[in-house]
Motif scaffolding. Structure first.
Motif, PDB file in Angstrom:
ATOM      1  N   MET A   1      -9.034   8.152  30.473  1.00 18.58           N
ATOM      2  CA  MET A   1      -8.635   7.844  29.356  1.00 18.58           C
ATOM      3  C   MET A   1      -8.069   7.991  28.581  1.00 18.58           C
ATOM      4  N   THR A   2      -6.535   7.620  27.963  1.00 21.59           N
ATOM      5  CA  THR A   2      -5.458   7.662  28.201  1.00 21.59           C
ATOM      6  C   THR A   2      -5.644   8.610  26.656  1.00 21.59           C
ATOM      7  N   ARG A   3      -4.510   9.441  26.330  1.00 21.53           N
ATOM      8  CA  ARG A   3      -4.892  10.315  25.286  1.00 21.53           C
ATOM      9  C   ARG A   3      -3.385   9.795  24.389  1.00 21.53           C
ATOM     10  N   ILE A   4      -3.404   9.510  23.191  1.00 19.29           N
ATOM     11  CA  ILE A   4      -1.881   9.746  22.473  1.00 19.29           C
ATOM     12  C   ILE A   4      -2.027  10.024  21.304  1.00 19.29           C
ATOM     13  N   CYS A   5      -0.837  10.305  21.446  1.00 19.70           N
ATOM     14  CA  CYS A   5       0.049  11.506  20.310  1.00 19.70           C
ATOM     15  C   CYS A   5       1.194  10.570  19.629  1.00 19.70           C
ATOM     16  N   ASP A   6       1.194  10.708  18.753  1.00 16.07           N
ATOM     17  CA  ASP A   6       1.950   9.557  17.333  1.00 16.07           C
ATOM     18  C   ASP A   6       2.662  10.796  16.387  1.00 16.07           C
ATOM     19  N   ALA A   7       3.877  10.711  16.126  1.00 14.53           N
ATOM     20  CA  ALA A   7       4.463  11.591  15.698  1.00 14.53           C
ATOM     21  C   ALA A   7       4.831  11.239  14.725  1.00 14.53           C
ATOM     22  N   HIS A   8       4.437  10.570  13.319  1.00 16.27           N
ATOM     23  CA  HIS A   8       5.016   9.717  12.461  1.00 16.27           C
ATOM     24  C   HIS A   8       3.798   8.488  11.815  1.00 16.27           C
ATOM     25  N   CYS A   9       3.237   8.473  10.660  1.00 16.03           N
ATOM     26  CA  CYS A   9       2.460   7.226  10.274  1.00 16.03           C
ATOM     27  C   CYS A   9       2.981   7.395   8.486  1.00 16.03           C
ATOM     28  N   ASP A  10       2.971   6.736   7.635  1.00 17.22           N
ATOM     29  CA  ASP A  10       2.826   6.771   6.498  1.00 17.22           C
ATOM     30  C   ASP A  10       1.377   6.130   5.991  1.00 17.22           C
ATOM     31  N   THR A  11       0.830   6.259   6.552  1.00 19.57           N
ATOM     32  CA  THR A  11      -0.722   6.259   6.319  1.00 19.57           C
ATOM     33  C   THR A  11      -1.465   6.784   5.003  1.00 19.57           C
ATOM     34  N   ILE A  12      -0.772   7.356   4.776  1.00 14.40           N
ATOM     35  CA  ILE A  12      -1.299   8.209   4.047  1.00 14.40           C
ATOM     36  C   ILE A  12      -0.963   7.810   2.620  1.00 14.40           C
ATOM     37  N   SER A  13       0.339   8.028   2.709  1.00 10.61           N
ATOM     38  CA  SER A  13       0.840   7.583   0.953  1.00 10.61           C
ATOM     39  C   SER A  13       0.631   5.920   1.187  1.00 10.61           C
ATOM     40  N   ARG A  14      -0.091   5.141   2.091  1.00 11.86           N
ATOM     41  CA  ARG A  14      -0.405   3.191   2.423  1.00 11.86           C
ATOM     42  C   ARG A  14      -2.120   3.969   1.169  1.00 11.86           C
ATOM     43  N   ILE A  15      -2.793   4.282   1.642  1.00 12.23           N
ATOM     44  CA  ILE A  15      -3.722   4.395   1.308  1.00 12.23           C
ATOM     45  C   ILE A  15      -4.152   4.390  -0.298  1.00 12.23           C
ATOM     46  N   TYR A  16      -3.148   5.488  -0.809  1.00 11.19           N
ATOM     47  CA  TYR A  16      -3.442   6.783  -1.551  1.00 11.19           C
ATOM     48  C   TYR A  16      -2.543   5.669  -2.676  1.00 11.19           C
ATOM     49  N   GLU A  17      -1.557   4.941  -2.444  1.00 16.10           N
ATOM     50  CA  GLU A  17      -1.043   3.957  -3.510  1.00 16.10           C
ATOM     51  C   GLU A  17      -2.316   3.293  -3.659  1.00 16.10           C
ATOM     52  N   LYS A  18      -3.307   2.366  -2.183  1.00 17.20           N
ATOM     53  CA  LYS A  18      -4.190   1.413  -2.341  1.00 17.20           C
ATOM     54  C   LYS A  18      -5.277   1.124  -2.717  1.00 17.20           C
ATOM     55  N   GLN A  20      -6.716   3.522  -0.658  1.00 16.40           N
ATOM     56  CA  GLN A  20      -8.718   2.651   0.367  1.00 16.40           C
ATOM     57  C   GLN A  20      -8.173   3.761   1.563  1.00 16.40           C
ATOM     58  N   SER A  21      -9.550   3.966   2.328  1.00 20.62           N
ATOM     59  CA  SER A  21      -9.548   5.507   2.921  1.00 20.62           C
ATOM     60  C   SER A  21      -9.263   5.056   4.220  1.00 20.62           C
ATOM     61  N   LEU A  22      -9.413   6.428   4.373  1.00 19.72           N
ATOM     62  CA  LEU A  22      -8.780   6.433   6.409  1.00 19.72           C
ATOM     63  C   LEU A  22     -10.028   5.848   6.945  1.00 19.72           C
ATOM     64  N   LEU A  23     -10.857   6.085   7.056  1.00 19.67           N
ATOM     65  CA  LEU A  23     -11.885   5.557   7.800  1.00 19.67           C
ATOM     66  C   LEU A  23     -11.793   3.547   8.963  1.00 19.67           C
ATOM     67  N   ARG A  24     -11.439   3.149   7.035  1.00 26.21           N
ATOM     68  CA  ARG A  24     -11.033   2.025   7.693  1.00 26.21           C
ATOM     69  C   ARG A  24     -10.303   1.157   6.634  1.00 26.21           C
ATOM     70  N   ASN A  25      -9.430   0.568   6.734  1.00 26.13           N
ATOM     71  CA  ASN A  25      -7.942   0.000   5.594  1.00 26.13           C
ATOM     72  C   ASN A  25      -7.375  -1.244   6.538  1.00 26.13           C
ATOM     73  N   ASP A  26      -7.289  -2.235   5.412  1.00 22.53           N
ATOM     74  CA  ASP A  26      -6.225  -3.161   5.790  1.00 22.53           C
ATOM     75  C   ASP A  26      -4.859  -2.913   6.281  1.00 22.53           C
ATOM     76  N   GLY A  27      -4.717  -2.116   6.641  1.00 22.14           N
ATOM     77  CA  GLY A  27      -3.575  -2.136   7.204  1.00 22.14           C
ATOM     78  C   GLY A  27      -3.093  -1.806   8.491  1.00 22.14           C
ATOM     79  N   MET A  28      -1.792  -0.539   8.778  1.00 25.61           N
ATOM     80  CA  MET A  28      -1.384  -0.211  10.662  1.00 25.61           C
ATOM     81  C   MET A  28      -2.126   0.470  11.114  1.00 25.61           C
TER      82      MET A  28
END
Ligand SMILES: [Zn+2]
Length: 325
Positions: A1-18, A20-28
């Protein structure tokens, strides 16, 4: 199974503003869709769009991050070191790393850097697009480099084990960092300017310097940083997102940036820096974290299995081990 490392996302800022939760949200990006591997979550500060001071705002974001990671401890664990990250990759789990995007979060106070380290921050994008106490961001016309405080901060980051991230930084600031740093640095979410002449992308000379430094370059999925025509629209202040057509393949553009950087000698440096939840518009085949495995498959078939291994996680892990985290 592929392991994927991603060095940048702005999800925390988006879910903080909206709220929403990290478990399930309507973002990316959310934990239900996130593949096995490591995600760097940025506490992103746009100082012109907040109603309090940058440090005040940043603390709210970091608290949101810890709260969400704690609530979902069965799905994801925080990585504070290379050893933690290595364990996640070996066991096929999910790991998080905390970064700050915008050195204004320090408010010019070097003790704040030590405090953020204690809070788990392991990477700081020195500037966002504007000037701050450390340096000028890429949109500042005067293009200033590191300030005295910026130099002190990079040196202290080297000592503590916080990665300096040069994405968004002015070109002069970039060269100042390369001169000051004693450790490998990241351009966590930037592409090749030769293929896509957006100010946010890296020149061949910058890519060569990052290779020499044993640094890391995360390929950004932002349409305006991948495609020339969209970059041109964005640079002229037009709404590029309205010009993304459904038949455009983001994955093919990502592959062209990877191949180009490889041709400059960056086979051990290139990885992913999706910028999920940080940009307007997306190519349909790169519209969210659930598309990651498909992208890696394409890299495997279009370039090579070795390239897929390196870009998905190998180079990020190599970089973490050498960056002294
Ligand atoms: Zn960014």
């Amino acid at each position: 199974m592929t392991r994927i490392c991603d060095a940048h996302c702005d999800t925390i800022s988006r879910i903080y503003e909206k709220n929403q939760s990290l478990l399930r949200n309507d973002g990316m990006l959310d934990l239900e869709r996130m593949p096995q591997g490591i995600q760097v979550f940025a506490a992103f500060i746009d100082k012109k769009n907040i109603k309090c001071t940058p440090m005040n705002y940043c603390i709210g974001l970091i608290e949101k991050y810890h709260d969400e990671i704690e609530k979902n401890s069965e799905r994801i664990s925080e990585c504070l070191s290379y050893t933690d990250a290595e364990r996640v990759i070996r066991d096929g789990g999910r790991g998080s790393m905390l970064s700050i995007e915008g050195g204004e979060a320090l408010e010019g106070n070097i003790a704040a850097l030590d405090m953020y380290y204690r809070l788990g921050v392991r990477l700081i994008t020195l500037t966002w697009n504007y000037a701050n106490e450390l340096a000028d961001g890429i949109t500042e016309e005067r293009g200033g480099g590191l300030t005295a405080f910026g130099r002190e901060t990079v040196a202290r980051m080297n000592e503590l084990g916080i990665i300096a991230d040069v994405s968004h930084l002015s070109e002069r600031g970039f060269w100042d960092v390369m001169e000051v740093t004693s450790k490998p640095v990241a351009a966590s979410h930037s592409n090749a300017k030769e293929l896509c002449p957006h100010r946010r992308n890296l020149t061949d000379e910058q890519i060569a310097a990052l290779i020499k430094n044993r640094g890391f370059i995360g390929i950004n999925f932002c349409p305006a940083f991948l495609d020339k025509t969209l970059a041109d629209l964005d640079m002229r202040g037009k709404d590029y997102a309205a010009h993304i057509s459904a038949d455009m393949s983001g994955a093919e553009l990502v592959i062209s940036h990877i191949e180009y950087m490889f041709s400059l000698g960056a086979e051990e440096n290139v990885g992913l820096g999706s910028d999920f939840d940080g940009v307007s518009g997306a190519f349909s085949d790169l519209g969210g974290v659930e598309k990651m495995n498909g992208l890696i498959e394409k890299i495997r078939t279009h370039i090579s299995p070795d390239a897929a291994e390196r870009v998905s996680h190998g180079n990020f892990m190599r970089f973490l081990s050498e960056a002294g985290i």
